[in-house]
Design a protein around this motif. Structure first.
Motif, PDB file in Angstrom:
ATOM      1  N   GLY A 546       0.808  -1.464   0.086  1.00  0.00           N
ATOM      2  CA  GLY A 546       0.001  -0.050  -0.048  1.00  0.00           C
ATOM      3  C   GLY A 546       0.957   1.243   0.089  1.00  0.00           C
ATOM      4  O   GLY A 546       1.722   1.242  -0.844  1.00  0.00           O
ATOM      5  N   SER A 560      -8.017   7.088   7.729  1.00  0.00           N
ATOM      6  CA  SER A 560      -6.863   6.085   7.260  1.00  0.00           C
ATOM      7  C   SER A 560      -6.129   5.455   8.574  1.00  0.00           C
ATOM      8  O   SER A 560      -6.172   6.291   9.337  1.00  0.00           O
ATOM      9  CB  SER A 560      -5.961   7.033   6.371  1.00  0.00           C
ATOM     10  OG  SER A 560      -6.646   7.528   5.250  1.00  0.00           O
ATOM     11  N   GLN A 575      -2.597 -12.813   5.783  1.00  0.00           N
ATOM     12  CA  GLN A 575      -2.614 -11.905   4.819  1.00  0.00           C
ATOM     13  C   GLN A 575      -1.564 -11.217   4.564  1.00  0.00           C
ATOM     14  O   GLN A 575      -0.909 -10.253   5.545  1.00  0.00           O
ATOM     15  CB  GLN A 575      -3.843 -10.724   5.479  1.00  0.00           C
ATOM     16  CG  GLN A 575      -5.220 -11.467   5.662  1.00  0.00           C
ATOM     17  CD  GLN A 575      -6.209 -10.611   5.934  1.00  0.00           C
ATOM     18  OE1 GLN A 575      -5.977  -9.369   5.563  1.00  0.00           O
ATOM     19  NE2 GLN A 575      -7.235 -11.224   6.352  1.00  0.00           N
ATOM     20  N   ASN A 577      -1.166  -8.760   2.036  1.00  0.00           N
ATOM     21  CA  ASN A 577      -1.650  -7.398   1.823  1.00  0.00           C
ATOM     22  C   ASN A 577      -3.047  -7.191   2.585  1.00  0.00           C
ATOM     23  O   ASN A 577      -4.123  -7.479   1.755  1.00  0.00           O
ATOM     24  CB  ASN A 577      -1.825  -7.094   0.209  1.00  0.00           C
ATOM     25  CG  ASN A 577      -1.978  -5.670  -0.045  1.00  0.00           C
ATOM     26  OD1 ASN A 577      -2.081  -4.805   0.947  1.00  0.00           O
ATOM     27  ND2 ASN A 577      -1.606  -5.328  -1.370  1.00  0.00           N
ATOM     28  N   VAL A 579      -4.585  -4.264   2.654  1.00  0.00           N
ATOM     29  CA  VAL A 579      -4.893  -2.960   2.435  1.00  0.00           C
ATOM     30  C   VAL A 579      -6.473  -3.107   2.266  1.00  0.00           C
ATOM     31  O   VAL A 579      -6.817  -3.963   1.328  1.00  0.00           O
ATOM     32  CB  VAL A 579      -4.031  -2.362   1.191  1.00  0.00           C
ATOM     33  CG1 VAL A 579      -4.794  -1.140   0.708  1.00  0.00           C
ATOM     34  CG2 VAL A 579      -2.917  -2.232   1.624  1.00  0.00           C
ATOM     35  N   GLY A 580      -7.343  -2.164   2.592  1.00  0.00           N
ATOM     36  CA  GLY A 580      -8.727  -2.246   2.556  1.00  0.00           C
ATOM     37  C   GLY A 580      -9.637  -2.719   3.783  1.00  0.00           C
ATOM     38  O   GLY A 580     -10.706  -2.496   3.790  1.00  0.00           O
ATOM     39  N   ARG A 581      -8.817  -3.474   4.501  1.00  0.00           N
ATOM     40  CA  ARG A 581      -9.456  -4.270   5.625  1.00  0.00           C
ATOM     41  C   ARG A 581      -9.720  -2.838   6.498  1.00  0.00           C
ATOM     42  O   ARG A 581      -9.146  -1.820   6.744  1.00  0.00           O
ATOM     43  CB  ARG A 581      -8.594  -5.203   6.435  1.00  0.00           C
ATOM     44  CG  ARG A 581      -8.467  -6.555   5.626  1.00  0.00           C
ATOM     45  CD  ARG A 581      -9.799  -7.270   5.693  1.00  0.00           C
ATOM     46  NE  ARG A 581     -10.142  -7.348   6.936  1.00  0.00           N
ATOM     47  CZ  ARG A 581      -9.752  -8.901   7.700  1.00  0.00           C
ATOM     48  NH1 ARG A 581      -9.009  -9.747   7.188  1.00  0.00           N
ATOM     49  NH2 ARG A 581     -10.393  -9.148   9.225  1.00  0.00           N
ATOM     50  N   ARG A 582     -10.698  -3.193   7.623  1.00  0.00           N
ATOM     51  CA  ARG A 582     -11.068  -2.116   8.531  1.00  0.00           C
ATOM     52  C   ARG A 582     -10.912  -2.250  10.037  1.00  0.00           C
ATOM     53  O   ARG A 582     -10.910  -3.446  10.433  1.00  0.00           O
ATOM     54  CB  ARG A 582     -12.584  -1.645   8.427  1.00  0.00           C
ATOM     55  CG  ARG A 582     -12.896  -1.101   6.834  1.00  0.00           C
ATOM     56  CD  ARG A 582     -14.206  -0.586   6.695  1.00  0.00           C
ATOM     57  NE  ARG A 582     -15.097  -1.480   7.471  1.00  0.00           N
ATOM     58  CZ  ARG A 582     -16.357  -0.936   7.454  1.00  0.00           C
ATOM     59  NH1 ARG A 582     -16.766   0.139   7.189  1.00  0.00           N
ATOM     60  NH2 ARG A 582     -17.554  -1.668   8.050  1.00  0.00           N
ATOM     61  N   THR A 599      -9.744   2.616   7.685  1.00  0.00           N
ATOM     62  CA  THR A 599      -9.335   1.776   6.632  1.00  0.00           C
ATOM     63  C   THR A 599      -7.863   1.498   6.318  1.00  0.00           C
ATOM     64  O   THR A 599      -7.063   2.670   6.586  1.00  0.00           O
ATOM     65  CB  THR A 599      -9.817   2.525   5.260  1.00  0.00           C
ATOM     66  OG1 THR A 599     -11.336   2.413   5.511  1.00  0.00           O
ATOM     67  CG2 THR A 599      -9.384   1.481   4.075  1.00  0.00           C
ATOM     68  N   VAL A 601      -4.480   1.555   4.837  1.00  0.00           N
ATOM     69  CA  VAL A 601      -3.857   1.892   3.528  1.00  0.00           C
ATOM     70  C   VAL A 601      -2.471   1.490   3.080  1.00  0.00           C
ATOM     71  O   VAL A 601      -2.131   1.685   2.141  1.00  0.00           O
ATOM     72  CB  VAL A 601      -4.154   3.543   3.327  1.00  0.00           C
ATOM     73  CG1 VAL A 601      -5.672   4.243   3.418  1.00  0.00           C
ATOM     74  CG2 VAL A 601      -3.121   4.201   4.496  1.00  0.00           C
TER      75      VAL A 601
END
Length: 812
Positions: A546, A560, A575, A577, A579-582, A599, A601
């Motif tokens: 990211g 972010s 995991q 990557n 990126v996008g998980r909250r 989120t 980033v």
């Protein structure tokens, strides 16, 4: 007795080399043990400078279900403890996780360690102000005007000890505050605080806190023991858990003497281990002197036999020889006391910059002098009694017939060898401890970092809540300050964060979107820092996945968050990557559900959020944009241009802050190398101490081995002559003498490694990136000691191999 004392003194004066060697050997051991006892005395035995200080107790909480220890106390638990206990005369509380800025007319703002403290603290500590009054319940009311008490040292430094200061107004954290009292000279509490303000308890009706920020202390009632109090508070904890299963689940009170709150745990274990180590050095020194006295007793064999033949009793001869060891021990203790006094001053000079608790006092007192007398007696007994007993029972006929001074009738060879084995064992254990601490120092020096700290200067600044009450006001201040510093000459990069890399971050609880729901007490927690969008650029850090923060994250609506690699491995395993998980951050208190989802980033390297000395288990963490949750206290990180010393930027940084608010002082100004020095100080002190112990012990052991082997050669000269007369060559004689040394060395090393296992397990708290049972260290020490021991045995053995048979036989 007087005549015997004079005779003993004349004998020692006659044999100056022996006397000097014995006294110096004992003085080294005595000096070390006196130094360490003074440290133990200053930290623990003298106690707190309060009346009946043994009744002062510190209280905290453990969560046995979650494995959390040393938790602060909630307001609710404190109030329940106050009303529900019958063990304490009074309970009080304080908060010390703060410092304040004090300014008055004509004086620049200065930052002081401070505490918000219960109004009954004077009663609990049985200490009243020297000038003015203490706090009252009226001072804790919401509408009450701000008041403060100051230390005697602040009164002298800032107000020239003017009594008119009481009732005057000073500016504390940008708020007019009335000074109502001055505490007595030398008073500080709980550690080194110099300004106190009244603690106001904010208890919310109908809502019970799970996490607290109070430290609790109290004075036990006369006749009540701390164990009785523990039993009572354990019952209270069970009752509270039943009444409030959500907030008090697994919570248990921890009661301990107040002295051990700030000098327990790591400090206590380390000091105890050091004291045991110096006692080992003293034992090695005593063993050396014992061997010297044994050899001297052999050399005086004919003299003692003549005295016995003339009617001297065994008691008289024991007394005579024991008096010599007493004189040697007294001289060694006196020199050791001088060495100890010098070492104590050196130790205090080293640790003074770390601001140790105010009750630390290493000065010599009656306990130290009493200990010196005890050490003198023990050294005299340990080093002189056995030689005196051995030498006082000679075979008179054999002695008088023996025209040489190399008789073996005392049968002391075996005992001398046992002493050497003991010296080798203790030296081996101390050298292994020294080796582990030396490896720790090497590991700290070569510590791999995933960020660039060259030419970076850090400084902290704290905003006043009443002057910057809103998020917007703090954001504007930080953005303007960062811009002003970045535009200053000599600055390459500048950023603002709650903590720098390796500075030790705060904790937060969180939930991951999509993860299995958990009961609220079981939320996972991690480290957290708020950083400006230039933070990672300042430290040369790039995202592993990211992106890092940039101008887009200035918008608070973006929500972010960055995670580090340790977070990824621990909380999002598998995991690569995320990126996008909250993620949702919360305190575990009611209402956290309304916090926004953040989120992810990007993923950044581990920047040692747990501190430079990261134990590898708690460094998982998150980074939030500074504009999202701007704290009141932050760290400025300023990187100088190539070739410029970053400390040259201090004036520029001060000017940038002063331009925005002249009442805000900079503090904790340091380069990264200074930060590293501060965090590794404890390890370096322990490493230096054990290295010194190891060097002294190996030196004394070498002297001991050489002395005993030389004595063995002299005592075995007749046997060697016979062997050579019967055809033994020099190689066989060399092997015969070396064999005795190797036998002692092997047994000593074996015992030493067993002792070392116990010592190093305790020493684990002072080790970094090296196991207590590290095979390489053990092997290295064995090799070094083997080489030293064989060298000390070789030269006497070589001398024995050159003995002429006829001369040896003729001498006997």
């Amino acid at each position: 007795m007087n005549q015997e004392l004079q005779y003993a003194f004349r004998l020692l004066r006659k044999d100056k080399i022996f006397a000097l060697l014995a006294v110096l050997t004992l003085s080294i051991g005595a000096g070390l043990v006196i130094t360490m006892f003074s440290v133990v005395n200053g930290i623990y035995l003298k106690g707190l400078p309060f009346e009946k200080d043994e009744r002062l107790v510190h209280l905290e909480r453990d969560n046995i279900e979650r494995g959390l220890k040393g938790l602060s106390v909630t307001v609710d638990d404190f109030v329940d403890w106050q009303s529900g206990n019958d063990s304490f005369e009074a309970l009080g509380a304080y908060r010390t996780d703060m410092a304040l800025t004090l300014a008055t007319e004509g004086i620049q703002p200065q930052r002081f360690q401070s505490a918000k403290i219960s109004v009954n603290f004077s009663k609990i500590l049985m200490t009243e102000p020297a000038v003015g009054r203490s706090f009252s319940e009226d001072d804790t009311q919401a509408e009450a005007p701000p008041v403060a008490m100051i230390s005697y040292s602040v009164w002298e430094r800032l107000f020239n000890a003017n009594r008119a200061v009481v009732g005057s107004t000073a500016t504390i954290n940008d708020e007019p505050t009335t000074i109502i009292g001055v505490m007595p000279k030398g008073f500080s509490f709980p550690t080194n605080e110099e300004v106190w303000t009244p603690l106001r308890l904010n208890k919310t009706e109908g809502v019970r806190q799970r996490w607290g920020d109070l430290q609790v202390f109290g004075r036990l009632k006369a006749g009540t023991t701390i164990n009785q109090a523990r039993i009572e508070f354990e019952k209270m904890a069970i009752a509270l858990e039943e009444a409030y299963p959500e907030e008090n689940a697994g919570i248990r009170p921890v009661l301990k003497p107040f002295l051990f709150e700030y000098s327990g745990g790591q400090v206590q274990k380390t000091v105890t281990l050091m004291f045991i180590a110096v006692c080992c050095v003293l034992l090695i020194a005593c063993a050396n002197v014992t061997n010297l006295l044994l050899v001297r007793a052999v050399q005086r064999g004919r003299e003692l036999a003549i005295r016995s033949a003339l009617g001297a009793t065994r008691a008289a001869m024991i007394r005579q020889m024991f008096l010599e060891s007493i004189l040697i021990s007294v001289a060694g203790s006196l020199i050791g006391l001088l060495l100890g006094a010098w070492a104590i001053d050196a130790i205090w000079w080293v640790i003074e910059s770390t601001r140790p608790p105010f009750w630390y006092d290493f000065s010599l007192d009656w306990r130290v002098f009493g200990f010196v007398i005890l050490v003198t007696i023990l050294m005299a007994i340990a080093s002189g009694l056995i030689p005196a007993l051995q030498a006082s029972r000679p075979n008179v006929n054999a002695m008088l017939k023996d025209i040489t001074r190399t008789t073996t009738n005392f049968r002391i060879g075996a005992f001398s060898k046992v002493l050497v084995v003991a010296q080798i064992a203790l030296s081996c254990a101390l050298l292994i401890a020294a080796g582990l601490t030396i490896r720790t120092l090497v590991n700290l020096q070569e510590m791999p970092l995933q960020f660039d700290s060259e030419r970076v200067l850090t400084a902290r600044i704290s905003l006043f809540e009443n002057s910057y009450p809103s998020t917007i006001s703090r954001i504007q201040f930080f953005n303007t300050l960062e811009t002003g510093i970045r535009e200053a000459p000599g600055v390459e990069h500048a950023s603002i964060a709650s903590n720098p890399p390796g500075g030790g971050s705060s904790y937060t609880y969180f939930a991951v979107d999509g993860s299995e729901a958990q009961p609220s007490p079981d939320f996972p927690f991690c480290r957290i820092d708020m950083v400006s969008d230039t933070f990672f650029e300042t430290y040369g850090v790039e995202a592993r996945a990211g992106r890092v923060f940039d101008y887009r994250d200035q918008d608070q609506r973006l929500n972010s968050v960055l995670v580090n690699e340790a977070f990824l491995q621990r909380h999002l395993p598998g995991q690569k990557n995320p990126v996008g998980r909250r993620i949702k951050i919360h305190s575990g208190e009611p209402g956290w559900e309304s916090n926004p989802w953040l989120t992810i980033v990007g993923v950044v390297p581990d920047l040692r959020m747990n501190g430079l000395i990261d134990d590898g288990g708690t460094g998982a963490g998150l980074y939030l944009p500074l504009n999202q949750i701007p704290p009141t206290m932050v760290t400025l990180s300023v990187k100088s241009i190539e070739g410029l010393d970053p400390t040259a930027l201090v004036a520029e940084i001060r000017q940038a802050v002063k331009a925005l608010n002249p009442n805000l002082p900079l503090f904790d100004i340091m380069t990264f190398s200074q930060l590293k020095e501060e965090q590794t100080f404890f390890f370096k002190v322990v490493g230096a101490v054990f290295s010194a112990f190891g060097l002294v012990s190996i030196g004394l052991a070498t002297i001991g081995i050489y002395g005993v082997m030389s004595f063995t050669v002299r005592q075995s000269s007749q046997e060697i002559g016979i062997r050579m007369a019967l055809g033994a060559d020099r190689g066989e004689i060399l092997q015969f003498i070396l064999g005795q040394g190797i036998w002692q060395l092997s047994i000593g090393l074996g015992i030493g490694m067993i002792i070392a296992v116990g010592i190093t397990e305790v020493l684990d708290i002072a080790l970094y990136e090296v196991a207590p049972n590290d095979p390489l260290t053990f092997l290295t020490v064995v090799v070094i000691l083997s080489m030293v021991g064989l060298s000390a045995s070789f030269f006497p053995a070589l001398k024995a191999s050159h003995i002429q048979p006829l001369e040896a036989l003729r001498a006997h």
